[in-house]
Every structure is written in C-alpha cells, then in structure tokens.
Enzyme design. Structure first.
Site, short mmCIF file in Angstrom:
data_model
loop_
_atom_site.label_atom_id
_atom_site.label_comp_id
_atom_site.label_asym_id
_atom_site.label_seq_id
_atom_site.Cartn_x
_atom_site.Cartn_y
_atom_site.Cartn_z
N TYR A 133 20.47 -33.93 -3.44
CA TYR A 133 21.46 -34.29 -4.46
C TYR A 133 21.23 -33.58 -5.79
O TYR A 133 22.17 -33.35 -6.54
CB TYR A 133 21.44 -35.80 -4.72
CG TYR A 133 21.78 -36.62 -3.50
CD1 TYR A 133 23.00 -36.46 -2.84
CD2 TYR A 133 20.88 -37.56 -2.99
CE1 TYR A 133 23.31 -37.21 -1.72
CE2 TYR A 133 21.18 -38.32 -1.87
CZ TYR A 133 22.40 -38.13 -1.24
OH TYR A 133 22.70 -38.88 -0.13
N THR A 134 19.99 -33.27 -6.10
CA THR A 134 19.70 -32.66 -7.41
C THR A 134 19.80 -31.14 -7.34
O THR A 134 19.71 -30.54 -6.27
CB THR A 134 18.30 -33.06 -7.90
OG1 THR A 134 17.33 -32.59 -6.95
CG2 THR A 134 18.17 -34.57 -8.04
#
EC number: 5.6.2.2
Length: 805
Positions: A118-119
């Site tokens: 996600y990052t």
C-alpha cells in the site's frame, strides 16, 4: 566424493558461534564508520538508485523496492527489509530521513505502517546525496550474494550520515548507540577540523555542542563532553513543556518529547500515575496533537504548583529519559569504540578518498575527451585533405587507418573524425570545439592540482561539505541547557504552608493550612485531631513544607526533620508517634518546636525555659545537626523548654508567664554561649508556682501588637509600645488580667493585624480567625472571646498564620 570429517562438537560450536557473531557484527547490526549505514540500509538505497526511484520522480510501491533489494542484494525476509526502509522514512526516528515515503509509514504513537503493497517510496534528496558520484568509480564494489551482480561496499556519502542521523543496533556481545546531530553544526565542525587537523575536543564543541534529536526536547549539558571524549556515556533528555492558563487552572502543555519515546505510551504512563494517586494535582489529560505538531495538555487543579507537578512527571515518566551513548562502528572490518574526533577523522578520510577517486575518474574522462578534440581540431585544420582521403578509401576501416597514418592520429581520434557530422565543418563549430578544448585543459589542470596537492584535495572536500550545508542545513531542534538530572524531595513536593501539631503523648502530624478555613471570632472551631481521652495537643504552628523542623527535647537535645518528612494526615487523624521518626530515649519527649529555612544562615537561637531562664547561641553551631541530634541546652532538674526563636543581635525578647506577667529586655544582655550551656535568669516570678509560657522576639521600635490568648479562649491585642524596655531578671509588668472566668495566659504572640490566629484546644478542636477581628485593649485587661470552649477543654497552643503576599 564427499568426505566426512569427525569434529569435536565443542570446537565446532565455538567456531560456528564466532562465525555467526562476526556475521551479525559486520554484516547486520553495526554501521560502517564511513557512510553510517548497515548493509540492509545501504542495499535499500542502492537498490532504489538502480531502479531510478530518485527525488523529483514519482513514488513507486515500497514492495517493488523491497523485492528488488531482496532479489538482487539482500536474500533475507522481506519484513526485515521493509522495516528498515520504513525507519529511514520516519522523521521522528531519523534527523534527516533518507527515504521519502508516501502513505502510512507509522506514527510517533507506535502505530505500525501499512503493508508494503500500500505504501510508496523514493529516495529523499538527502538519500540521493548518499549515492552522489557512485558512478564515478568513487567506491569499491563486490559481488552480490550469488555473484551475478555487483554492490557497493560503502556509499560515497556526501552527507556525514553517521553523525547527523546516528545509529542504533544490537550485535552479539556489543551494541551501538550514536545520537543524531545537526547537519549545519556537523559541517562547521568538520570544516574546522580540515582547517586545523590538531583541533581539540573543546574547540570542536564550539561548533558542535551536542546531539540534536529529531523530536527536539531539552538536553542536559552534563555528560556530553565525556561521551564525546570516551565514546561512552549517558545523556539526560527532557520534554519541552510550557505552562498555559485555562480559566483559573494551570495547564502543562508538552510540545516536544524525548527521542524514541512513544507518545501513546507516555500518555498512558501519566494516566496510570494519576489513577494510582502518585500524582494528585492532575485533573485532565488530552492528546491534542494534529498536523501542526505534537501537543499533550495536562490540566492541573486550581492552585496547584505547575513546577512541582512537572518535576514529578520528569521523575516518574518518560518526559525525562536517558540516552545511552556508545560510539561503536565498523572500522576496517572490525568493531571499534570511537571518540567524536575519531568519527570525524574517519569520515574526512573517506571523503578524501572519494574526492580523490572522483577527481581521478573525471581527469581520465577529461583527458580522453581532450584527446578526441585534438584530433577533431587537426581534421578541421586540414578539412579538404581529410574529405579527399575519406572519399578515396574503400571502406571505413581503411579510411581510419589512412587518417591515422597521414596525421599521426590515434584510433579513437580517427574514429571520432569519421563519426563527425558534416554540420561541424562550419567555422562556428570549430570555435565551439576550441572553446571546449580550452575549458577541458583548465579542468585537467584543476584535477591534477587536486590529485597532487593535499591542501587542494581538502579544499574540495570542504567545498562539498559547505554545498551540503547550504542546501540542507537547518536550525537546531534540541535545546542544550543545564538542569538538575536528579530530583531532591523538595523538587517533587509543593512548598505550601503546613499546620504541624504535637500532642502531649508525642503524636506528630502535618496537614495543609488550607484545611483550616477561617471562621468568625468566638466560634467553636473544627475538630483538628482525634486524641485519646488522656492525650492533649500541646503544640501547633505553621511552617512551609520545605522548612527544617527543629525538635527540642526535655533532655536539652535538638533533632531535625524536614517538614515534608512528617506524615500528612487529615484533621481527625492522631498522627505518628515522634519516636518512630526520631531516635529518642525512653523518657525523652519533645518540649519545643521551631522551623527554619536552613541552618547555615546568620543569627542566633534564643531559648526560654519554664523557670524563667534564657540563653542565646549562634545558629551556625547547629550546622552539623544529623540523625543522632545534638545538645541544644543544658537544663536544670525539673525545668523544661517552653520556647525557641530566631533572633538578631539587636533584637529584644519578651517573656510572658501564665499568671499574666511579661518582661521586655534587650537580647544583648544575654551573652552568646555554646550549645552545652544553661543560660541566665530572664524573669523572676511573683508567685512561686508561676511559669513562663511564651517567648517573643521583636525588633527595637517595631510597630506591632502583642496578642494574648487565655486558657479559656479569650484574647486581645496590646501595642508593643505599652511594654517598657527593662533589664533582664526583673518581674516585668502585667500583660493579662487572669481570672477564673478567662483562665490563665496560654500564649503571647507578635501580630501586625493582617494575619490569622490559629488556636488549638487540648481536646483537638481548632479555630482560625482573622487577627483584625480581635480588638485592642490595654495590658491589664482580659479581652474578648476568641474561641468558645466546652467546660472540660482549654487552649493548648496558639500560632499566627502570616498573611499571604
């Protein structure tokens, strides 16, 4: 064919453990002194660089960087790689983050980051500086884990990363803990070392006074120099706290916390202390942090002392922590504990080598280009012949050979002529080539000077450092100051007025003065302490919590306690027996009390006994008063102390008796003597059964009243001027009209009119009333009712509560 060798298990364990330990030390847990990076951090930065994830370009998924690093350079778990990447992106962990993260990378509250899928991340500008010039043969490369690729042994590190970002790590049998510093200050210190290689630590610390933590806070000066000199030490770090007002309540506002302190855990810690009643003045606790910054609001009770509460928080919570310094790093493949000067020298040596190799690389490239330009210029000078020669050749190789033979060119020069576009044959292009050639010759001369002259090399290193400072330098965040790292009890206890009571049977206690609310004159009072039927209160007075309480016994000894060391109890509690606090003999009991603020001040102690003796001794004679006590006065058989007071040489004393007599005389008539003395006659009695009940010390000509309180609760004020100054040893004058109705004199006190009078009865009743409500009368009168007592009770003691300023 495989061969099996028998090996002693002890030897194998020994060797295997050594190999494992060295692997952890060198290849995992400790940073290299040159770039300040552990292997996983170095591989993450290099992997991102190789992928082109540079500042100014778009962020890519963290998982992509992690996968690249794991597959090519670091064949370990992806979680370990991602954890290292996340930490390099957290601004509360690194003073100058090396990774620019996008998304949830955790928080100072200890929240975990989002999953790597996600990052997103990329190199930060400072992270890119770590790799600057890596493509110019500035560092050595080695094969990766499978030999398919090359990875750098160390990064060029244009940023002094080990100093500015610090490091922490636990290896086998050793650990490192290097604090972060301010980039501008580090550069200034390095420049100073370049200019003066023999620089001392004291001179370096003028530029680099101490660590600079990413979370700010306050840092104690104590211990910094020792840690820098030896490589080991411990530093005290505090939160930054200011006091605000909310309504009429003080609020402690925490805006910066110590390095590596979890904010959520800190708040929980404070809440637990409040719940356990270890800190009682906190009524509200809120985390008001937002995108503007950190803010913890600690709301206090109305009237609470913010500094005392803050000291309690510093002592019992992570608002004050210790940062352990252990300047351990890998030097030439071995772990070494270094001083600050060692760290700086190793970094400068590394940068000198990087600049030297960079200059060598650039010189080689410049000379190669100049060589080509020389060939092009020769061709332009003979352009017609060159064109004819090329046109007359069968193919390119033969044309190249012909050019080399005709003009004495090298193969590279001949090839460059063949590759030259026709547009470069114009006159303007020739001028450009000449200009480029002249520039190259200047650059070659500059680079040769750098390589041949140590001073020029150091100047280049200095210029690189100043460029970094100009681009990335910022203001210091951590305030270096002086503060007490440990706390005395006084720091944790509010210096508030306390009422001290002592009963005839020796029960002692204290409670806040505010527990006694003021009442009108003539009231019945409040229950001040539960006593046994045969016990009575004998002493009551007011002292501040930080005062020294001197306790004088019937044997003429004196002991010392801090007022705050007395048990604090409610009004109705009996207290604690004085023998549990002092080493008194079996038949020894407290006869008089006095509070002072330190025993090292000028002045005298004046003693008065029941039989009318008076003695004066310098206060400094009691400076060595310890746990075992000291002799204070030698008492006659059957006599006892009734009062002790502080005095100056010019003061006057007044002795008052229970039958209403009083004498006023100058204290200079009482010669100062040592501790183990008896004293001289101060007053003679008209009646043999009379005795002294009060000692008052006044200044000559002082505009005060003397307040008389009788055993039946009556009182009055009489101006001091009505008491004539006499010689000591006389019978004095009448000060109170004693009778069956009003009783005998219980106490004589000095008042100015703005104070309160605190009266305690033998049965434990207490009343606090304004002195101004007690009228003035002449000496030979009884006055008005101050306290309404039952028939079986009488006044035991009275004390003046000074007016609040």
């Amino acid at each position: 064919m495989a061969q099996v060798l028998p090996v002693e298990i002890t030897e194998e364990l020994k060797q295997s453990f050594i190999n494992y330990a060295m692997s952890v030390i060198v290849d995992r847990a400790l940073p290299d002194v040159r770039d300040g990076l552990k292997p996983v951090q170095r591989r993450i930065l290099f992997g991102a660089y190789q992928e082109g994830v540079l500042p100014g370009r778009k962020h890519v998924k963290s998982a992509k960087i992690v996968g690249e690093v794991m597959g090519k350079y670091h064949p370990h778990g992806d979680a370990a790689i991602y954890d290292a990447l996340v930490r390099m992106a957290q601004p509360w962990n690194l003073r100058y983050p090396l990774i620019d993260g996008q998304g949830n990378f955790g928080s100072i509250d200890g929240d975990p980051p989002a999953a790597q899928r996600y990052t997103e991340a990329r190199l930060s500008p400072i992270g890119a500086e770590m790799l600057l010039d890596i493509d110019k043969d500035t560092v050595d490369f080695r094969p990766n884990y499978d030999g398919s690729l090359k990875e750098p042994e160390v990064l060029p590190a244009a940023i002094p990363n080990l100093l500015v970002n610090g490091a922490s790590g636990i290896a086998v049998g050793m650990a490192t803990s290097l604090p972060p510093h301010n980039l501008s200050e580090v550069v200034d210190a390095l420049v100073a070392m370049i200019e003066n290689p023999a620089i001392t630590l004291e001179e370096v610390m003028r530029h680099l006074p101490g660590p600079d933590f990413p979370t700010g806070g306050k840092l104690s000066k104590k211990g910094i120099k020792e840690a820098y000199a030896t490589g080991r030490g411990s530093l005290k770090v505090r939160a930054k706290v200011r006091v605000e007002e909310k309504g009429q309540r003080p609020v402690l506002v925490v805006t910066e916390i110590p390095y590596q302190v979890n904010k959520a855990s800190l708040i929980a810690q404070i809440a637990a202390l409040v719940k356990a009643k270890k800190i009682e003045d906190i009524v509200g606790l809120r985390d008001e942090s937002d995108r503007q910054g950190l803010r913890i609001a600690i709301e206090l009770k109305r009237g609470a002392n913010p500094q005392v509460v803050l000291n309690q928080l510093y002592k019992h919570t992570a608002l004050q922590t210790s940062f352990t310094v252990n300047l351990l790093a890998i030097v030439d493949g071995e772990p070494k504990v270094l001083s600050l000067l060692d760290l700086m020298r190793h970094y400068l040596d590394h940068r000198k080598e990087v600049v030297r190799r960079r200059s060598l690389f650039e010189l080689r490239k410049a000379e190669e280009r100049a060589h080509v330009l020389e060939g092009l210029l020769i061709a332009l000078d003979h352009i017609d012949e060159v064109i004819a020669l090329i046109r007359g050749s069968e193919d390119a190789p033969k044309a190249r050979i012909a050019l080399m033979e005709r003009f004495g060119l090298s193969e590279a020069q001949a090839q460059a002529i063949l590759d030259m576009r026709l547009q470069r044959l114009v006159a303007l292009e020739r001028e450009k080539l000449l200009e480029e050639y002249r520039g190259l010759m200047e650059e070659i001369a500059r680079l040769k000077a750098i390589l041949e002259d140590e001073a020029r090399l150091l100047a280049e290193v200095k210029a690189d450092l100043l460029r970094v400072k100009e681009k990335y330098g910022d203001a210091r965040r951590t305030l270096i100051t002086e503060f007490e790292e440990t706390f005395n009890p006084e720091d944790l206890i509010e210096d508030e007025p306390m009422v001290i009571t002592l009963t005839a049977q020796g029960f002692l206690k204290r409670l806040p003065l505010e527990s006694y609310r003021a009442q009108g004159r003539g009231g019945k009072g409040l229950l001040a302490g539960r006593t046994k039927e045969e016990d009575e209160a004998t002493h009551v007075f007011v002292a501040d919590a930080h005062d020294d309480l001197l306790l004088f016994t019937n044997r003429g000894r004196v002991y010392r306690l801090k007022v705050y060391e007395l048990p604090e109890m409610g009004r109705q509690a009996r207290g604690v027996h004085v023998k549990s606090l002092l080493p008194l003999a079996e038949d020894e009991e407290v006869a008089a009390l006095l509070s002072v603020r330190g025993l090292d001040q000028e002045g005298y102690l004046v003693f008065a006994t029941e039989r009318g003796l008076v003695k004066r001794t310098a206060l400094k004679e009691y400076q060595n008063l310890g746990q075992a006590g000291l002799i204070a006065i030698r008492l006659q058989e059957g006599d006892r102390l009734v009062g002790v007071a502080l005095s100056d040489p010019e003061d006057e004393a007044i002795l008052a008796t229970q039958e209403g007599q009083a004498i006023r005389f100058p204290l200079e008539e009482v010669r100062a003597t040592g501790r183990d003395t008896q004293g001289v006659i101060g007053v003679r009695f008209k009646k043999p059964e009379d005795r002294v009940v009060s000692l008052v010390v006044v200044k000559p000509g002082e505009m005060v009243d003397l307040l008389s309180v009788s055993t039946r609760g009556y009182g009055k004020r009489t101006p001091l001027s009505e008491y004539p100054l006499q010689g000591r040893g006389g019978m004095g004058v009448i000060t109170y009209a004693v009778s069956t109705k009003v009783g005998r004199l219980a106490a004589l006190l000095k008042v100015r009119g703005g104070e309160d009078l605190l009266v305690l009865s033998r049965r434990g009743l207490a009343i606090r009333t304004p002195v101004a409500e007690i009228r003035q009368y002449s000496r030979a009168t009884a006055g008005v009712r101050v306290m309404n007592l039952p028939e079986d009770d009488e006044v035991a003691s009275a004390f003046v509560v000074e007016e609040e300023k």
